[in-house]
Write an enzyme that holds these catalytic residues in place. Structure first.
Site, PDB file in Angstrom:
ATOM      1  CB  CYS A  42      -1.004   0.072   1.164  1.00 40.23           C
ATOM      2  SG  CYS A  42      -1.881   1.571   1.542  1.00 40.23           S
ATOM      3  CB  CYS A  45       0.100   2.110   3.994  1.00 35.54           C
ATOM      4  SG  CYS A  45      -1.582   1.368   3.969  1.00 35.54           S
TER       5      CYS A  45
END
Length: 296
Positions: A42, A45
């Protein structure tokens, strides 16, 4: 807790499905806990991680951060119905109370945390900065109160211990200054703040025994090579916060006789620099003059 008091390991950690109850539910009974659900693939993230870690550290222990890799531990995220990441949930008293999705900018992350714990976060760095400003303005009591607040949460905060020692030196309470210096762990005695406070105490104790400076000035007027009188005058001037004059007298000794009593003037000058701090104008000027003599 305040600013630097808790270790990063106490504020930020990774958890597992098995550890979630202790790391999040139980811990949130003491203070809010943020749970950052993320995955290695991700991209957002990775953008959020340093931002949220910085904000949590700035909150000074009023909130903790627990990170959960949903690839390895998907169960909790599934129970919470998380559909996309990054997702951050705030737990308080065992229950999720707030949250957000996506890589928010730092200002919004900070505002999110402030909704949980109130504005400011009360970090040690902010308290230390405010205390230093109050001390500079002459508000000794106010500064001491703030330093004490830092020590209440972090009894070994070296900056606060050293600053309180210096405040007591300024008040001529040498025993009080020594008590704070004695609280410093032996392994950290060489910390610059501590060394500076200790040097200030030693200089003040030396100066306290000198008495009237007028007699020293008369001795120097009668004999410019009376190095001991000039040395003692430098100590007395420093005690009266006449720093540049103190440095100039020690430099004068060094210029006339570098080897006098095993370079006593130069060594004392270095001690003054240590007590004043590296960025003090008198330190900067004195170092420049000393360097010019050493490397001329």
């Amino acid at each position: 807790m305040l600013g630097e008091a808790p270790n990063t390991a106490d504020l930020i950690k990774d958890t597992t499905t098995a550890g979630f109850r202790q790391d999040v539910i139980a811990e949130s009974m003491q203070q809010p806990v943020l749970v950052d659900f993320w995955a290695p693939w991700c991209g957002p993230c990775k953008q959020l991680t340093p931002v949220i870690e910085k904000a949590v550290k700035a909150a000074g222990g009023k909130v903790k951060l627990v990170k959960m890799n949903i690839d390895e531990h998907p169960q909790i995220a599934g129970q919470l119905g998380i559909q996309s990441i990054p997702a951050v949930y705030a737990f308080d008293r065992g229950q999720p109370v707030d949250g957000f999705m996506g890589a928010l900018p730092e200002s919004q992350v900070k505002a999110f945390i402030e909704r949980l714990v109130g504005p400011g976060g009360g970090g040690a760095e902010e308290l230390l900065a405010e205390a230093a400003e109050r001390a500079k303005e002459g508000d000794v009591a106010g500064a001491a109160e703030l330093y004490a607040a830092v020590l209440a949460e972090d009894p070994e905060n070296l900056t606060a211990l050293a600053a309180l020692a210096k405040l007591h030196v300024d008040l001529k309470d040498f025993d009080g200054a020594r008590r704070f210096l004695d609280m410093v762990p032996a392994a950290k005695a060489s910390h610059p703040d501590v060394a500076g406070a200790r040097a200030a105490l030693e200089l003040a104790e030396q100066a306290a025994s000198l008495g009237d400076l007028a007699d020293l000035e008369r001795r120097i007027a009668a004999d410019a090579d009376d190095h001991q009188a000039r040395f003692d005058l430098a100590l007395g001037l420093n005690a009266r916060n006449r720093r540049e004059e103190a440095a100039d007298h020690l430099l004068a000794i060094f210029k006339r006789d570098r080897a006098w009593e095993d370079e006593k003037a130069r060594k004392e000058l270095v001690k003054l620099f240590e007590a004043w701090g590296p960025m003090d104008p008198a330190t900067v000027a004195g170092r420049r003059k000393l360097s010019a003599m050493l490397f001329a």
